[in-house]
Structures are given as C-alpha cells and as structure tokens.
Design an enzyme around this catalytic site. Structure first.
Site, PDB file in Angstrom:
ATOM      1  N   LYS A 224       9.575  -1.737   6.987  1.00 13.47           N
ATOM      2  CA  LYS A 224       9.122  -3.237   6.987  1.00 13.47           C
ATOM      3  C   LYS A 224      10.152  -4.215   7.603  1.00 13.47           C
ATOM      4  CE  LYS A 224       5.703  -1.808   3.474  1.00 13.47           C
ATOM      5  NZ  LYS A 224       4.906  -2.336   1.597  1.00 13.47           N
ATOM      6  N   ARG A 259       6.300   5.924  -0.575  1.00 15.63           N
ATOM      7  CA  ARG A 259       5.946   5.803   0.535  1.00 15.63           C
ATOM      8  C   ARG A 259       6.590   5.974   1.727  1.00 15.63           C
ATOM      9  NH1 ARG A 259       2.571   2.490   3.658  1.00 15.63           N
ATOM     10  NH2 ARG A 259       0.361   2.431   3.806  1.00 15.63           N
TER      11      ARG A 259
HETATM   12  C1  8Y7 Z   1       2.204  -0.464   0.477  1.00 17.19           C
HETATM   13  C2  8Y7 Z   1       0.831   0.738   0.887  1.00 17.19           C
HETATM   14  C3  8Y7 Z   1       1.712  -0.805   3.090  1.00 17.19           C
HETATM   15  C4  8Y7 Z   1       3.345  -0.909  -0.251  1.00 17.19           C
HETATM   16  C5  8Y7 Z   1       1.431   0.086  -1.871  1.00 17.19           C
HETATM   17  C6  8Y7 Z   1       3.281  -1.126   5.692  1.00 17.19           C
HETATM   18  C7  8Y7 Z   1      -1.340  -0.047   2.377  1.00 17.19           C
HETATM   19  C8  8Y7 Z   1       2.509  -1.679   4.895  1.00 17.19           C
HETATM   20  N1  8Y7 Z   1       2.463  -0.843   1.945  1.00 17.19           N
HETATM   21  N2  8Y7 Z   1       0.747   0.848  -0.298  1.00 17.19           N
HETATM   22  N3  8Y7 Z   1       0.375  -0.113   2.233  1.00 17.19           N
HETATM   23  N4  8Y7 Z   1       2.898   0.197  -1.725  1.00 17.19           N
HETATM   24  N5  8Y7 Z   1       0.617   0.630  -2.748  1.00 17.19           N
HETATM   25  O1  8Y7 Z   1       4.456  -1.298   5.906  1.00 17.19           O
HETATM   26  O2  8Y7 Z   1       3.904  -1.120  -0.072  1.00 17.19           O
HETATM   27  O3  8Y7 Z   1       3.224  -0.031   5.127  1.00 17.19           O
HETATM   28  S1  8Y7 Z   1       1.026  -1.134   4.360  1.00 17.19           S
END
Ligand code: 8Y7
Length: 281
Positions: A224, A259
């Site tokens: 990020k 994640r």
């Molecule tokens: C997150 C996410 C994204 C996160 C959860 C990226 C879909 C942006 N970020 N879902 N999604 N938590 N639960 O940088 O931080 O992957 S998208």
C-alpha cells in the site's frame, strides 16, 4: 474432516498464528499489478499459484477500490468474478473470499463456491447485512472513511484509533442484530481507506487496542501507498520488503488474517515468528 473456515480463523486469532489471504484481482485498474488487465484466465492461474505458495484463503475482487477508482455496476463485477470462482472452487479446497460490497454479488459468489465475504464498506450497502446473515459465512467488516473516489482528499479524525474502534463496534453490533453469527465476524481497520500516513501508523501501532473487542482482525497493508510514503518506493512492485515488515508487525500485534500479494515470502516471515513462539525460553 478439515476444520471449517470459521474454526480456522478463530484459532488463528486465539493462537496468534495468522492465516494468509492471497489477493486475486480481476480488475483492469488494480494499482499494485501495474495497471495490467487481469483477464479471468490470468486471475485463475494467479490464484492457483498462490495456493501453491500456501495461501489459506483467496480473496477474489472484481471492483477496484484504489483511491480515485470509479464504481462498477454489479453486472460487470459478476462477469469478472463468477467464472473465476467456479473454476477455482472446482480445482482447490482453499476457501475463496468474495471482495464486494454488493448484495447481489455476495449471493452469486457464494452460490458459485465462495465461502467468505470481504466488504470494504462494512455491510453498509442497502441489504448487505441481511444478505450476509442469510448466506451464513464468515464476513470481514472493514472501516473506511468516505468512499474510494474521494477518501484520500482530507481524512480527518478526533482520535483515529478510538474512532475506528467505535465504528467497528457499531458495525459488529448491527451485524449481530441482523443475525450474523458471532463466530463469523472478522473486523478490519482498513489501512489506507480514508487515512493519512499518520493515521495508518497509529492504527498499526495500536492494533492490540482493536483486538480488545474480542473479534479476529484482518490487516491489509501489502504494497500500500503508506509503505511507499515511508520508503520512497513509488512503484508498488518495489514494496515487498516493506510489506513483509508490516506483515510481521501486524502479526505480532495479533492480526488473525493478513491480506497479502506475496504469499510465499510472507509464509517465510510467519515461519520465523512461529518458530520463536515455539522456542524454549
Ligand atoms: C483491503 C481490502 C483492499 C484491506 C480488506 C489494496 C479489498 C486495496 N484493501 N479488504 N481490499 N482490507 N478487508 O491495496 O485492507 O489491496 S483493496
């Protein structure tokens, strides 16, 4: 019989041994993949690679939520993700999470073989609470201030940690009231979603405070822009070392699910953390 996904998540939470959720984007504008179009067949191949690398969960998303991104209609989201979920479910036992905020996408994805809902809007869309309750699967409720198109314009909090904690408390109460089972709840501070670097750092530093609610936490920090701001790495692809450091810090502060894009490398980080946990004195 293998333990169900909610058992896996709860023991990861209790034992502080996080699960790895591998990111699979089926979107044309996902920032960390360099703007490359992930056609469904590419996404499928990528997901199977993440399974080989040891992913515990695969998170499939068909709508980019990057800062500035435009919303896509449900029909387009479904067209992107449904085939991938069906094929993937036929080829792996690794549970699939659907990254969506739309009730109709949640429903169709679970029917196609997904086993979890990941909602960056925290089940605030019309009908989302009821749909998630009826589908009876684990659900991640994330905090976001504003909406993706405008969320990074002027993020503002009284105290970011207590504001996010209050939001997650309110959403978890609403989820339980709607009939979502307590063992299905996962909460997430939403790193980068309507937050400055200082806000993101406070949330990471104080992750244990959010854990005091008692629910398992998901942390998504991989590649990020907060890591770009810290390291000066402008390209998301160059943020692996910073992502691994952030994964370790979140794991040490009790995250139950990480994640990540880089499953194999993060596995090694967790192996070192777990070895230390198991070592004598
Ligand atoms: C997150 C996410 C994204 C996160 C959860 C990226 C879909 C942006 N970020 N879902 N999604 N938590 N639960 O940088 O931080 O992957 S998208």
């Amino acid at each position: 019989m293998p333990a169900g996904l909610s058992d896996q998540i709860l023991s990861a939470h209790r034992e502080r041994r996080p699960l790895l959720m591998g990111i699979v984007n089926v979107t044309p504008d996902s920032f960390s993949d360099g703007g490359r179009y992930w056609r469904p067949d590419d996404a499928l191949a990528h997901a199977l690679k993440l399974v080989e690398e040891g992913a515990d969960i695969l998170d499939i998303g068909g709508e980019s939520t990057r800062p500035g991104a435009q919303a896509v209609p449900a029909s387009q989201e479904l067209e992107r993700v449904l085939g991938v979920i069906e094929k993937l479910a036929a080829r792996t036992a690794v549970p699939i999470s659907i990254d969506t905020s739309k009730p109709e996408v949640m429903q169709a994805a679970i029917k196609a073989g997904a086993a979890m809902i990941n909602d960056v809007y925290g089940l605030r869309s019309e009908g989302a609470l009821e749909t998630a309750a009826a589908l009876n699967v684990p659900v991640c409720i994330m905090h976001m201030q504003g909406e993706p198109r405008t969320m990074q314009q002027a993020p503002s909090y009284g105290n970011v940690v207590s504001d996010v904690a209050d939001f997650l408390k309110e959403r978890s109460t609403a989820a339980l009231a709607a009939g979502i089972r307590p063992e299905h709840l996962v909460l997430d501070p939403g790193f980068g979603f309507g937050k400055t670097l200082a806000h993101n750092l406070s949330l990471l530093k104080q992750l244990e405070v959010l854990r005091e609610h008692g629910w398992p936490l998901l942390a998504g920090i991989s590649r990020k822009s907060m890591l770009g701001a810290i390291t000066g790495r402008e390209s998301a692809k160059d943020r692996l070392p910073a992502s691994l450091a952030a994964a370790l810090l979140a794991a040490q502060r009790g995250a139950a699910i990480l994640r990540v894009h880089d499953v194999a490398a993060t596995r090694d980080v967790l192996a070192v953390l777990n070895a230390l946990a198991d070592a004598a004195q």
